[in-house]
Design an enzyme around this catalytic site. Structure first.
Site, mmCIF file in Angstrom:
data_model
loop_
_atom_site.group_PDB
_atom_site.id
_atom_site.type_symbol
_atom_site.label_atom_id
_atom_site.label_comp_id
_atom_site.label_asym_id
_atom_site.label_seq_id
_atom_site.Cartn_x
_atom_site.Cartn_y
_atom_site.Cartn_z
ATOM 1 C CB THR A 137 -10.415 -3.436 46.783
ATOM 2 O OG1 THR A 137 -9.549 -4.337 45.755
ATOM 3 C CG2 THR A 137 -12.023 -4.587 47.038
ATOM 4 C CB SER A 138 -12.119 -0.255 50.206
ATOM 5 O OG SER A 138 -11.564 0.630 49.740
ATOM 6 N N GLY A 149 -5.862 -2.407 43.943
ATOM 7 C CA GLY A 149 -5.173 -1.453 44.639
ATOM 8 C C GLY A 149 -6.322 -1.411 46.546
ATOM 9 C CB CYS A 150 -5.352 -2.203 49.656
ATOM 10 S SG CYS A 150 -4.257 -0.436 49.489
ATOM 11 C CE1 TYR A 151 -6.677 4.148 52.381
ATOM 12 C CE2 TYR A 151 -4.955 3.843 50.871
ATOM 13 C CZ TYR A 151 -6.061 4.031 52.546
ATOM 14 O OH TYR A 151 -4.929 4.976 53.431
#
Lengths: 337, 337, 337, 337
Positions: free
Chosen positions: B147-148, B143-145
Site C-alpha cells: 500500500t505504501s 499488504g501494508c508495504y
C-alpha cells in the site's frame, strides 16, 4: 606514553574520545578544552566526568596530537595554530573534507576559512588512506554517513564491479547522536520517539563528500533519522557490471578487507559464516565498537549492500583515534580493542 | 445500522478494527471470534476489551459483512463459508492477493488453499479499485508495504512519468506491529529497541504482490524493522522518463489524488503548502489515521518519493473498513474520520 | 452548537484539545490563538494542522468558553479579560490552583498575578467538584500528577480508610509530554531515551497542590521522567487505618466510582474482573483516553494503589473538556467517548 | 593467568561476563557451555560471538572457577559437581540466596534442590561480605533489585539512622534485560515500548531476599518494568530515627563507601559535588559500568534515597566477577575498570 589535546570536549564525539582514551595504553588526554573562545570552563556535569577547561591555544604546545571536535567553521583557526606548533591534527569537523574551496562554499554557505591548509589535509578513511595518514600533519576525519557508504563502495568501484553508468543509491538511517548534544526541534524526544523521517533529500551536506571520495556524482544519498541514539545503517543499491554479481562483489569485499581488523564481510545470505541462522548486519552488533559490518545480497536486477557502523566510533571518534594512532607511530588498533 | 463479524479478533488488526468500529455510525461488530477452530473463547485480557468467542461459522449468517484477520492460509476456508452464506468478505490476510496460484505456491511454500475463489477476489487498493470493490463479494486487502509503495507509484507508471527500463527501488521501514502480536525473537524488546535491521532482502513475500499490482517486476523492495510500534515510511527511487521531473511527478500525483480524502500530496520542498517550515512526511503525522502522505523531491538523476502510512490503518484495518463501507453501500470514509 | 477559544494552541495541551474537539458534536474551536502578546500568527507546521492566529483578546467576545493553554503566570491577564466579557474560563496552567497567594508565591517564586480572581476559581477535579464546576465562571484545571494521585486518595481519606498519622508516599512516573513542546536539555532525545531519572525530589511544584486538595501535607511526592511520550503511573503507598485493608479500600473505591465513566477500579489481584490473567493498570490501557484506571493490592504492612492516566487527557485537556462541558450545560462525556 | 567456565553462556548475564572477561588481564573464559543437559552446542548467532559448547561437566576439571548463569533450579546440580571438583563457584541464579530452605520452597514453589549446600553459600553483596567471599567456595550472587536496595540501606540500618518501627518502601524500576533473553508476552516490543507497568506487587521473589539480607521484613518492595534495556533505579523512602536526617544519612553513606571503587555517594542536592547543575543519579550514568550511584534528599517527614545500577553488571555479572576475583586471589576490580 604520548599525549593529546581534545578541543571541543563537551560534545558527543569529544566525550567518546575521552572514553576510548581511558583504555589506551600509550595515549593520554592531557589537555581537555572547550572550543569556544571566551567560553567559561565547565566543571563536570556528572560525577566521574572530566572538567573541561577554557580555550587556551598555548597549551597545545605540550601535547603530541590534537583532536578537533568542533562544529564546522570553528576548526580551521585552531588547526592552523596547532600545525604552527608542529602538532599532528585530526579534525572531526567538515572543514577539511572537501578539497575544492568552491564546493565547500556552495555546500556550507560561506567561503572556506583556511583554503591554504586544504592542500595538506588527508581524507582519513583509514582503510583506504593508511600510508597517507601515517605521513600526514592534518587529517580530515570522514563524515559518519560517508564512512558507512564508502567502505562498501570503494573496493567495488575500483574493481569495476559496478555499472559505471547506472545511479547508485545510498539510503541511510542514523541515530540521533549524529545531530549532536545541543537540544533542538529535530532531536526533541517528542519529535523522535515513535517517529521516523527522511531529511535533506537531495541536499544533504555529506553528498559532495561522498561524490568526491567515490570519484563519481551519480550516487544518490538520502539520510533518515532513527529513534535510536547510536548507529548508522546504509542500504546501498548498485547495478552490477557485466559479469559481476552479488557473489563476485562479496568475494571482492571479503578479499579486500580480509586483513582489516575493523571491517567484517558477512558470508552468503548474510550469515554469520558458520551459523545456522543467516543474519544481516544490525546496529546493535557494532554499537560501542569501531567495526563496519557488511553484507551483500542479490535483489532482482540489482545488488544490495547493507553496511552498519557506530556513528560515534567508526563514524567519528573511533576512526579519528585510528588515524591519530597512525600519525603518532602507535599501533593502529590501540584503544579500539 | 449494519453488522459485521470479525474473525481473528485477538490480533493487532482485529483490535484496530474494533477500535475503528466504536466510532462508526452505521456499522457494528456483532460477532467477534477467534480464527482457530477448536480454540477456547477469550475473556477480555484488559478492562474494557471485548470478549472473543470461540469460532462458530454458523454465526456468520447473522451479519452483513465479514472481516478475516487471520494468518495466511487460515482465511480461505472461512471465506468460502461466508461467501456460501452470501456475505461480503474482506480478507486482511495474503490468501487472495496473488492472482496466480503458482506464484502463491512459490511465495508461501504450499499450494493455494482455494484457487477457485481467486477469480472473484478484487485487490482492494481502494483509490485504484473503487468500482470493482463496490461490486465485489470478496476483497483481498492489500499488504501494508505494498500500500505504501503502490499509492505513489501507480499514477506515475500509468502516466508514463517513469523510465520503463530502469529499476525502481522501494526502501521501506516498518514499525513492529506489522510482525503481529505473537512474541518471538524478532520482536523481543531487547532485539528491537536501540536497534535497526534490514530483513528479507530480495526475498520478502510482499515483492510478488507489488510486482503484480504495478505490472512490472523491476521494482526492488527492501523492508527494514524500525524500533517503533506503528507506521511505514517507504523511500522510493525512480528514474524520470524523458520530459518528466520531480515537478511533473508531483503535479501528476496532486491531480490524481486531489479529491481523495485519504491521500495528501505535499507541495514543493515537501512543504505543508503554506508553511514557512518545509517538511517531509513523518510517521507521527499519519499514526492512528487512514492517511497516506506523499512528497516528491529531485535528487541527482533520480526522483525520490517519500510515502508514509499507518500500517495498522491504511496498511490494514483502515483500508479494510474503506472497502467494507463500499461493499455495504455506506459512505467510504465512515468510521475513518 | 457552542463555540470555544483556545489560547496557547501551539503546545501539546492545545493540540490535544483541538483533536478532541474534532469529534465533539456540540462544541467547535472557532478561535485558535497563540498566548504570547505580539507573537506572529503561525501557519500550520504540518498538513492538516490548524493555523494559529495572533493574540487578539477582542475575539473572545464571540465564543462561549475559553481554554487557557498557557504557561503559568501568563494565564491570569487573559483570564481576567475573558471573565470581564462574561465567558466561562478553564485554565490549564497552574495560576489558579493554589488558593493561598502566599503558597503560590513561595512555590512559583513570584507574587500571584491576580489574587482577586483566586476567590472564584474552582479546583476542577471533576469527579470531586462536579456541582461547583457546573456553576463556576473560572475553573483551575488540576495538574497531571495531582490528578493521578488524588483520584485514588480522596475517597479513602474521606472514608477514614487511611491511617491519619502515617506518611503517604506517591511515587509518580511521567512521560515527557508533561514537560511540554519546547526543546531543552531535559527532553533532548539523547537524555531521555534508554534513561530514567527522578527529579524535583522534595521540591516539585505539584506537592503543594496535592497537599491542598488532599487536606494534608503528609503526602511525600516524587516525580520521575519516563522514556515515553504519554502517560503517568503513580504508585501510592498508604498505611491502613484500624479495620481497613486492601479489600476494604478496593470496595470503597469501587463503590465511589461505580457510576463514573472515566474511572475504573480493578478487581482483586488487579484482574480484569473476569479475566484469567490478572493484571495491573498499564500506561497503554489509558493512552489517548480520558480514563483513570486504579488497582489496590496489599504489600506487607501497607496497601499499594496503582493509578494510571494519560497526562494529556485526564491529566490536562480531557479533564478540561469535561469541565467545559459542564460549565456550558453540555453532556460531561461529550467529545471524550 | 587463571581460567573460568561460564555455564549458561547464551543468556544476557553469560554474554555480559564474556564481554567483561575480554578486558580482564588475568582471567580467561576457557570453557563456555550451555546449561541444559542434552542441548546441542550453539554456533555463534552473530559474527564475533563465541560458540557455546554442549554441557560437559567433566570440562570443569580444567578451570579455576565456575560461573553459573542458569535459571533458578538448574544451578544446584552443576554447582555440586563443580564443588566436588574443588572449584570456586559463583552462582548468578537464585538457588543459594535464601538461607532457609522453607523460604525457598514457599518463594519458588518447589523444595530446595540442594539444601545441604546452602550452609556453605556466602551471600555475595561484595561491599558487605568481602572477607567471607574471599574464603568462600560457593557464592550466591545477589539479585539485581536487592543489590540496588541493600547498598543504600545496609549502612543506614547498621548505624541506627532509620526508625526501626516504620515501614521502608523500595519502589524499583528496571529495564527489560532483567527479564532475560527468551521472548515472551511481557517483553514483546509492542507490550513494553511507550508503556510502563508495575508487577509482582506484594509478591515478587526478591522480597524475601531483601528481607533476609536487611534483617527486617518491614521493607515493602514494588518492581516496575521500564521501556529501557539496561538499568535499575530504586527510589527508597525511609523514616529517620530520632536525631537522623538526610544530612546525617548522606554522611553515613559517604563515610561507609569512601574507599569503595564501585559506590559513589552524591553530595547535597544530588550535585556532582563541584558542578553548578545539581543532579540526581540517572540510569545512563551507570549503564555498562559496575557502579552504584546514590543520592539522599529530604522530602517532608521522610528521607528519599535514589539508587541506580546497571542490572547486568553490578546487578549480576559485574558483581559476580568482583566476587570471583576475590575468590581466586585477584584484584577485586580487575576487568571492571
Amino acid at each position: 606514553m604520548k599525549s593529546v589535546a581534545i578541543v571541543g570536549a563537551s560534545g558527543y564525539t569529544g566525550r567518546e574520545l575521552l572514553t576510548l582514551l581511558e583504555r589506551h595504553r600509550h595515549l593520554r588526554a592531557t589537555v581537555v578544552m572547550t572550543a569556544r573562545a571566551g567560553a567559561a570552563p565547565e566543571p563536570p556535569a556528572f560525577p566521574g566526568e572530566p572538567s573541561i577547561d577554557a580555550l587556551d591555544l598555548g597549551r597545545l604546545a605540550h601535547v603530541d596530537g590534537v583532536f578537533l571536535c568542533t562544529p564546522h567553521g570553528a576548526a580551521s583557526s585552531i588547526a592552523a595554530a596547532a600545525l604552527q606548533l608542529g602538532k599532528k591534527v585530526v579534525d572531526l569537523s567538515a572543514d577539511f573534507r572537501l578539497r575544492d574551496p568552491a564546493v565547500y562554499a556552495s555546500t556550507y554557505g560561506s567561503p572556506h576559512p583556511a583554503p591554504d591548509l586544504l592542500q595538506q589535509a588527508v581524507y582519513g578513511l583509514t582503510e583506504h588512506a593508511r600510508d597517507a595518514v601515517r605521513g600526514a600533519r592534518l587529517v580530515a576525519n570522514p563524515g559518519c554517513y560517508p564512512t558507512s557508504i564508502l567502505l562498501p563502495l570503494l573496493p567495488l568501484l575500483a574493481a569495476g564491479q559496478i555499472d559505471a553508468e547506472a545511479p547508485i543509491i545510498a539510503d541511510s538511517k542514523s541515530g540521533t547522536s549524529g545531530a549532536g548534544k545541543a537540544p533542538g526541534e529535530r532531536t526533541h524526544f517528542g519529535n523522535v520517539h515513535e517517529n521516523f523521517v527522511a531529511y535533506g533529500v537531495g541536499t544533504h551536506r555529506h553528498a559532495p563528500e561522498i561524490h568526491q571520495a567515490a570519484g563519481t556524482d551519480r550516487i544518490v544519498f538520502t539520510p533518515h533519522l532513527l529513534p535510536t541514539f547510536r548507529g548508522i545503517l546504509s542500504t546501498i543499491y548498485v547495478t552490477p557490471a557485466p559479469g559481476a554479481s552479488a557473489a563476485t562483489m562479496r568475494a571482492c569485499l571479503a578479499e579486500r578487507y580480509a586483513a582489516e581488523p575493523f571491517v567484517r564481510v558477512y558470508g552468503p545470505t548474510g550469515s554469520g559464516q558458520s551459523g545456522p541462522d543467516p543474519r544481516l548486519p544490525e546496529l546493535r552488533l557494532v554499537q560501542h565498537t569501531n567495526q563496519n559490518h557488511l553484507a551483500v545480497a542479490a535483489s532482482g536486477p540489482l545488488v544490495v549492500l547493507v553496511s552498519v557502523i557506530d556513528n560515534l566510533q567508526k563514524g567519528a571518534s573511533g576512526q579519528a583515534l585510528q588515524n591519530m594512532n597512525l600519525m603518532l607511530g602507535l599501533a593502529e588498533a590501540e584503544g579500539l580493542r
